[in-house]
Each structure stands twice: as C-alpha cells, then as structure tokens.
Motif scaffolding. Structure first.
Motif, PDB file in Angstrom:
ATOM      1  N   ASN A   1       4.945  20.527 -30.152  1.00 28.26           N
ATOM      2  CA  ASN A   1       6.179  21.063 -29.588  1.00 28.26           C
ATOM      3  C   ASN A   1       5.958  21.954 -28.369  1.00 28.26           C
ATOM      4  N   ARG A   2       4.740  22.071 -27.918  1.00 31.57           N
ATOM      5  CA  ARG A   2       4.513  22.982 -26.803  1.00 31.57           C
ATOM      6  C   ARG A   2       3.402  22.479 -25.902  1.00 31.57           C
ATOM      7  N   LYS A   3       3.494  22.891 -24.648  1.00 34.91           N
ATOM      8  CA  LYS A   3       2.430  22.649 -23.688  1.00 34.91           C
ATOM      9  C   LYS A   3       1.698  23.967 -23.497  1.00 34.91           C
ATOM     10  N   SER A   4       0.387  23.941 -23.683  1.00 30.66           N
ATOM     11  CA  SER A   4      -0.382  25.174 -23.623  1.00 30.66           C
ATOM     12  C   SER A   4      -0.359  25.734 -22.201  1.00 30.66           C
ATOM     13  N   LEU A   5      -0.231  27.053 -22.132  1.00 34.12           N
ATOM     14  CA  LEU A   5      -0.231  27.744 -20.847  1.00 34.12           C
ATOM     15  C   LEU A   5      -1.646  28.181 -20.506  1.00 34.12           C
ATOM     16  N   LEU A   6      -2.073  27.901 -19.294  1.00 37.29           N
ATOM     17  CA  LEU A   6      -3.370  28.387 -18.857  1.00 37.29           C
ATOM     18  C   LEU A   6      -3.302  29.899 -18.671  1.00 37.29           C
ATOM     19  N   PRO A   7      -4.350  30.636 -19.080  1.00 38.91           N
ATOM     20  CA  PRO A   7      -4.314  32.107 -18.977  1.00 38.91           C
ATOM     21  C   PRO A   7      -4.045  32.609 -17.559  1.00 38.91           C
ATOM     22  N   ALA A   8      -4.648  31.941 -16.561  1.00 40.84           N
ATOM     23  CA  ALA A   8      -4.430  32.381 -15.180  1.00 40.84           C
ATOM     24  C   ALA A   8      -2.976  32.172 -14.762  1.00 40.84           C
ATOM     25  N   PHE A   9      -2.389  31.038 -15.171  1.00 38.49           N
ATOM     26  CA  PHE A   9      -0.983  30.769 -14.847  1.00 38.49           C
ATOM     27  C   PHE A   9      -0.083  31.797 -15.527  1.00 38.49           C
ATOM     28  N   THR A  10      -0.402  32.157 -16.762  1.00 39.50           N
ATOM     29  CA  THR A  10       0.393  33.151 -17.483  1.00 39.50           C
ATOM     30  C   THR A  10       0.327  34.509 -16.798  1.00 39.50           C
ATOM     31  N   LEU A  11      -0.872  34.914 -16.382  1.00 37.57           N
ATOM     32  CA  LEU A  11      -1.034  36.208 -15.718  1.00 37.57           C
ATOM     33  C   LEU A  11      -0.290  36.241 -14.381  1.00 37.57           C
ATOM     34  N   LEU A  12      -0.421  35.177 -13.606  1.00 37.94           N
ATOM     35  CA  LEU A  12       0.280  35.121 -12.323  1.00 37.94           C
ATOM     36  C   LEU A  12       1.796  35.102 -12.515  1.00 37.94           C
ATOM     37  N   SER A  13       2.249  34.428 -13.577  1.00 38.94           N
ATOM     38  CA  SER A  13       3.691  34.390 -13.839  1.00 38.94           C
ATOM     39  C   SER A  13       4.220  35.778 -14.203  1.00 38.94           C
TER      40      SER A  13
END
Length: 357
Positions: free
Chosen positions: A291-303
């Motif tokens: 049910n989910r697409k994993s978020l890359l840590p770098a993408f999460t931090l930048l977001s």
C-alpha cells in the motif's frame, strides 16, 4: 501560439497566482482530507460487516471522539502539568550536555574548543529562521479566522469530506482534461494507498516509542516521565529529524541526575528504536508494503526543508503526507507520462534505417 492557447495560458497563470495566495487554506483543506481519508478506512472496514455507510460514519466518529476524549481526559492534564517543568529542565540539561561534550573534546584537542560555536550563537542564528517559519505556518490561525474558528472549520471540512467523499473526488477529477481523468483517478488511488501505509507505520512508531519511553524512564526513576514519553512520541511523527530530537530531552534531563543515567537513557533509546524497527519489519511491513511507496531518506529530508519554507511550521509537521502525495504525482505524471515517453527525434531517425534493414 494561437489566441485560444494564449487565453488558456493566462488563465493558468492567474489560477496559480490565486492558489499561491490561499496556500495556507489549501494546506488546511489538505489536513482535512488526510483526517477524512484516515477515518474513511475505518468506515469501509465497518461496511464490510454489512453496516450501512451512514451508520458506519456515525459509529466511526463516535469511536474516534471517545478515544480523543479519553486521551484528553487521562493523558493531557498530567502532561500539561509536567510540560512547563520539562521546558525548564531541558535547557539546563542541554547546557550541561554541551559542557560535557566540550570537556571531552578538550581532552582530545584543546584547540577544537574555540572552533565550536556556543549555544547562545546557535540560538541567535536559528531564532529568526524559526520565528519566520512559525509565523508563516500559523498565520492562517491568527489572521484568517482565529484558532477556535479554524479548528471548527477543519472539523466541518473533515465531516463534509467523510459523508460523501466520491462527490469531492469526482469534482477534483473533472478539473483535468477528459483524456487524463482516468489517469488522475489512478493517481488518487495510489495516493490513498501510499498515505494509508505511510501513516499506519508512523502512528505505530509514535505509540511504541511513547509506551517504551514511559516504561524505560519509569524504571530508571526519571522525573517527568509522562511528559518526556509523550514528547518523544509527538516528535517521532517528524521523519528523520524527529527520532533524533526525541531522545535529546531525556538524555539532557538524565545528565542533570548523573552521567551514568544519561548514558543509560541513550542506550535505552537506541534499543527502543531497534525493537521498533524489528517489530515494524515483522508485523507491519507484510501488511502495508503493497500500500505504499517507500520514501528515500534524502527525498524526505529535502521535502521537510521545502515544505517548511513554503508553508511554515504546519508544512514541517505535514511533510510526511505531503512528501508521500508529491512522490506519487511526480512518479506518475513527470516520470511515467513525460520523461519515460520522451523520445529523441534524431536518435529515432538514426535507428530508422537499422529497423528497415
């Protein structure tokens, strides 16, 4: 460009300008969508047992209000009583932690002490940034309607979305050209699945770290155990940064008691997060991984940095759901529909003789 295309382009620019000016209200509406989406999954679960949607909605709301009321009745009063004391002790503990770190560094290399910034300098540099983010994010509350009316508006929007979600869904889809509406419907389904999986995991982590913190700090006979455990759970909602921030107050307060307690609290939180990761991988991932697409840590931090700068403190706390939704839209629209279909004309002409031969 034709005259009609220029008119359409000008209308698009005007729409973007209007949306930018009401971005805080859009964020409020997005929050209502997330809450309504979360409750709607409970409604759908009750509908599988043969309960009509109207009764399922009422039952879900009553159950949610009961849980929230119980939380505010049992947990919030002692938490609110301990919170002022926590805010007094944490700065003292952080100062003591800085002194301990400087003492340790001075034993390794005394010249490094001068290169380290003082806590006062760090606060002076961060204060204008934090004030701008907080003011920008909370402006919708104290300039538009005020906190009580804004909260009431959020509740009303949530209930309206929950009663008839398909009408709002179809209305949103109709904003897109007819040839792309089926694709938008697919994107909304992907967003729903991604939000369900991501928020389920983060709520599980919040509950687990709160319970484990309360048990561990109580065993160590630490002061303000309830306030510290609740604060740790709240901070865990913030990806990447939250888990790091969550154990700073307990370690700092423990340092006021003794050095061995601060070290014990640090080791304890490391063990807690290892236990949570193992439990998440064994229990939750098999259930929600589809049910989910994993978020890359770098993408999460930048977001987090991007949405905090765009929406303020509310954007910072809502960075996870905003990042999950943004990732789905970028993947489905930008990557699949534009970049994956972008073919180089010259390369096609070079390959044409090869294909004909």
């Amino acid at each position: 460009m034709k005259f009609s295309q220029w008119i359409g382009f000008i209308i698009l620019i005007c729409c973007i300008y209007i949306l930018w000016n009401i971005k805080q209200l859009l964020l409020l509406f997005f929050t209502a969508v997330i809450i309504a989406n979360f409750i709607n999954h409970g409604v759908q679960a009750l509908q599988r047992f043969g309960i009509k949607r109207g009764y399922a909605v009422i039952l879900s709301i009553v159950l949610l209000l009961t849980i929230v009321s119980g939380f505010f009745w049992l947990i919030v009063p002692p938490f609110a009583q301990q919170l002022p004391q926590l805010f007094k002790l944490v700065p003292q503990g952080i100062d003591q932690l800085i002194i301990t770190i400087k003492d340790f560094i001075s034993r390794l290399d005394p010249e490094l002490i001068d290169a380290l910034p003082s806590s006062q300098k760090i606060i002076e540099q961060l204060q204008p940034i934090l004030e701008r983010i907080a003011g920008q994010g909370l402006s919708v509350f104290y300039t538009t309607l005020g906190i009580p009316l804004t909260s009431l508006l959020l509740l009303a929007l949530t209930l309206m979305l929950l009663v008839n979600p398909n009408a709002y869904r179809q209305g949103f889809i109709r904003f897109f050209p007819s040839f792309y509406r089926q694709k938008v419907d697919h994107i909304l389904k992907e967003c729903d699945r991604s939000l369900q999986g991501g928020l389920t995991i983060i709520l599980f982590q919040m509950v687990m770290i709160s319970l484990l913190s309360f048990i561990g700090l109580s065993l160590l006979k630490m002061p303000l155990t309830l306030a510290q455990s609740m604060l740790a759970g709240i901070l865990t909602f913030i990806p990447n940064i939250g888990p790091v921030l969550s154990f700073i107050p307990p370690v700092a307060i423990a340092l006021l008691e003794s050095q061995w307690k601060s070290f014990a609290v640090f080791i304890l939180y490391v063990i807690f997060y290892i236990i949570i990761q193992i439990a998440k991988n064994k229990l939750l991932n098999p259930l929600v991984i589809e049910n989910r697409k994993s978020l890359l840590p770098a993408f999460t931090l930048l977001s987090q940095v991007f949405f905090a700068g765009l929406f303020g403190v509310l954007g910072f706390f809502l960075a996870l759901p905003l990042a999950l939704v943004s990732q789905v839209w970028l993947h489905e629209v930008l990557v699949k529909d534009i970049l994956d279909r972008w073919k180089n004309k010259s390369s096609l002409e070079q390959r044409k003789p090869e294909i004909e031969s």
